[in-house]
Design a protein around this motif. Structure first.
Motif, PDB file in Angstrom:
ATOM      1  N   LEU A 169     100.743  32.191  -4.203  1.00  0.00           N
ATOM      2  CA  LEU A 169     100.853  33.631  -4.484  1.00  0.00           C
ATOM      3  C   LEU A 169      99.988  34.457  -3.539  1.00  0.00           C
ATOM      4  O   LEU A 169     100.399  35.547  -3.117  1.00  0.00           O
ATOM      5  CB  LEU A 169     100.470  33.912  -5.934  1.00  0.00           C
ATOM      6  CG  LEU A 169     101.420  33.349  -6.984  1.00  0.00           C
ATOM      7  CD1 LEU A 169     100.953  33.711  -8.378  1.00  0.00           C
ATOM      8  CD2 LEU A 169     102.843  33.879  -6.773  1.00  0.00           C
ATOM      9  N   GLU A 181     101.705  34.485  -0.217  1.00  0.00           N
ATOM     10  CA  GLU A 181     102.899  35.326  -0.325  1.00  0.00           C
ATOM     11  C   GLU A 181     102.526  36.802  -0.333  1.00  0.00           C
ATOM     12  O   GLU A 181     103.238  37.644   0.231  1.00  0.00           O
ATOM     13  CB  GLU A 181     103.667  34.970  -1.595  1.00  0.00           C
ATOM     14  CG  GLU A 181     105.079  35.549  -1.662  1.00  0.00           C
ATOM     15  CD  GLU A 181     106.019  34.976  -0.610  1.00  0.00           C
ATOM     16  OE1 GLU A 181     106.834  35.764  -0.066  1.00  0.00           O
ATOM     17  OE2 GLU A 181     105.930  33.772  -0.310  1.00  0.00           O
ATOM     18  N   SER A 182     101.394  37.130  -0.958  1.00  0.00           N
ATOM     19  CA  SER A 182     100.973  38.529  -1.014  1.00  0.00           C
ATOM     20  C   SER A 182     100.742  39.095   0.381  1.00  0.00           C
ATOM     21  O   SER A 182     100.958  40.286   0.633  1.00  0.00           O
ATOM     22  CB  SER A 182      99.692  38.672  -1.848  1.00  0.00           C
ATOM     23  OG  SER A 182      98.541  38.243  -1.135  1.00  0.00           O
ATOM     24  N   LEU A 241     100.690  40.369  -6.588  1.00  0.00           N
ATOM     25  CA  LEU A 241     100.637  38.933  -6.309  1.00  0.00           C
ATOM     26  C   LEU A 241      99.190  38.484  -6.057  1.00  0.00           C
ATOM     27  O   LEU A 241      98.773  37.412  -6.517  1.00  0.00           O
ATOM     28  CB  LEU A 241     101.501  38.595  -5.096  1.00  0.00           C
ATOM     29  CG  LEU A 241     103.016  38.700  -5.264  1.00  0.00           C
ATOM     30  CD1 LEU A 241     103.713  38.368  -3.944  1.00  0.00           C
ATOM     31  CD2 LEU A 241     103.514  37.766  -6.365  1.00  0.00           C
ATOM     32  N   ALA A 247      97.050  35.780  -8.149  1.00  0.00           N
ATOM     33  CA  ALA A 247      96.395  34.682  -7.428  1.00  0.00           C
ATOM     34  C   ALA A 247      94.919  34.611  -7.793  1.00  0.00           C
ATOM     35  O   ALA A 247      94.349  33.525  -7.929  1.00  0.00           O
ATOM     36  CB  ALA A 247      96.565  34.867  -5.926  1.00  0.00           C
TER      37      ALA A 247
END
Length: 300
Positions: free
Chosen positions: A84, A87-88, A155, A159
């Motif tokens: 995450l 991905e952020s 995100l 996380a």
């Protein structure tokens, strides 16, 4: 007082820069977040294997069934923390993402309150309110830029919560194991989790260009092994408060590196919000009654 060969603040500074490089390396990769996280963890355990197998392997006999279960759960949480967070960084800036991930102390005292019934002091509540205010400022500024930037912020916050869960599940096991053994076991479970995640998502393990493999190895070597190893060395000579405070400046280092390496500009809301977050967290981790002990700790 036993004196170190070099001033502890030098390794601490290098450690902060090392962990700040993590977001930069992730930004430089083109692989999916799960793949990047997988290779970061895989190369970490491969690099640790000689030391673990030679000096620490017998220590795993100390683990009971509950320890194995908790270590596995901690590894899974760590895996999804990386997924995450990486991905952020595809949606929001390095500055916003790293500041929000640094909110980990807030989630930590929330977790200990709800799961271990630890009381929250007035200082904790004040610092939490200040840090949350800063994160709202960042999120509002990113929302003004685009909805995707706000999604990246969300995100990063999730996380952050996951890394706290990872620490909560692992803290009891860690008390009975050396750092090397505990880290090797949890990293192994994390790597296995990421392996099956990639298969489920039908993402590609490769092939990748040479530059991509370089970023994977650097992620394992610099933020994972070098950065945290230096912090663990320095804690022998200085108070843990120094380490805690130093890590809070990871977003500052990451934002500076992102500006010079990636050309990312820092917005006014990120500067204001990030400063508020760091101020709140500094207030939380600093023990003003023992301020004189923050710099050097007397050896027993």
């Amino acid at each position: 007082m036993e004196k170190p060969t070099i001033h502890p603040y030098i390794p601490i500074l290098i450690g902060v820069i090392s962990v700040a490089m993590s977001a930069i390396f992730v930004k430089m990769t083109t692989a999916d977040a799960g793949v990047t996280a997988f290779y970061r963890m895989l190369f970490s355990i491969l690099l640790m294997s000689p030391v673990f197998l030679y000096s620490y392997l017998p220590e795993i006999k100390k683990l009971n069934r509950r320890d194995w279960v908790f270590s596995a759960i901690a590894g899974i949480f760590l895996a999804f923390h990386f997924i995450l967070w990486f991905e952020s960084l595809n949606y929001t800036s390095v500055a916003s993402s790293t500041v929000l991930v640094t909110l980990q102390p807030l989630f930590a005292f929330a977790g200990t309150y709800f799961f271990f019934k630890e009381r929250l002091s007035a200082k904790t509540l004040i610092s939490g309110a200040v840090a949350i205010t800063g994160s709202v400022v960042i999120a509002y500024g990113d929302f003004q830029v685009s909805g995707s930037a706000l999604f990246g912020d969300i995100l990063a916050l999730i996380a952050c919560a996951l890394i706290t869960a990872y620490l909560l599940f692992g803290q009891d096991v860690r008390k009975r194991l050396s750092l090397v053994t505990y880290t090797f076991i949890v990293y192994s479970f994390s790597t296995i989790s990421l392996f099956f995640y990639i298969i489920a998502k039908e993402e590609s393990f490769g092939p990748y260009p040479k530059e991509e493999w370089m970023w994977f190895i650097l992620l394992a070597l610099i933020p994972n092994l070098l950065g945290h190893t230096l912090f663990n060395w320095a804690v022998k000579w200085v108070s843990t408060n120094v380490i805690s405070i130093a890590i809070l400046f990871e977003p500052v280092g990451a934002a500076i590196l992102a500006y010079f390496i990636l050309g990312e500009l820092v917005s006014k809301s990120q500067i204001i919000g990030g400063s508020i977050v760091i101020a709140g967290l500094l207030f939380f981790v600093t023990d003003y009654k023992k301020i004189r002990k923050i710099f050097f700790r007397k050896s027993a």
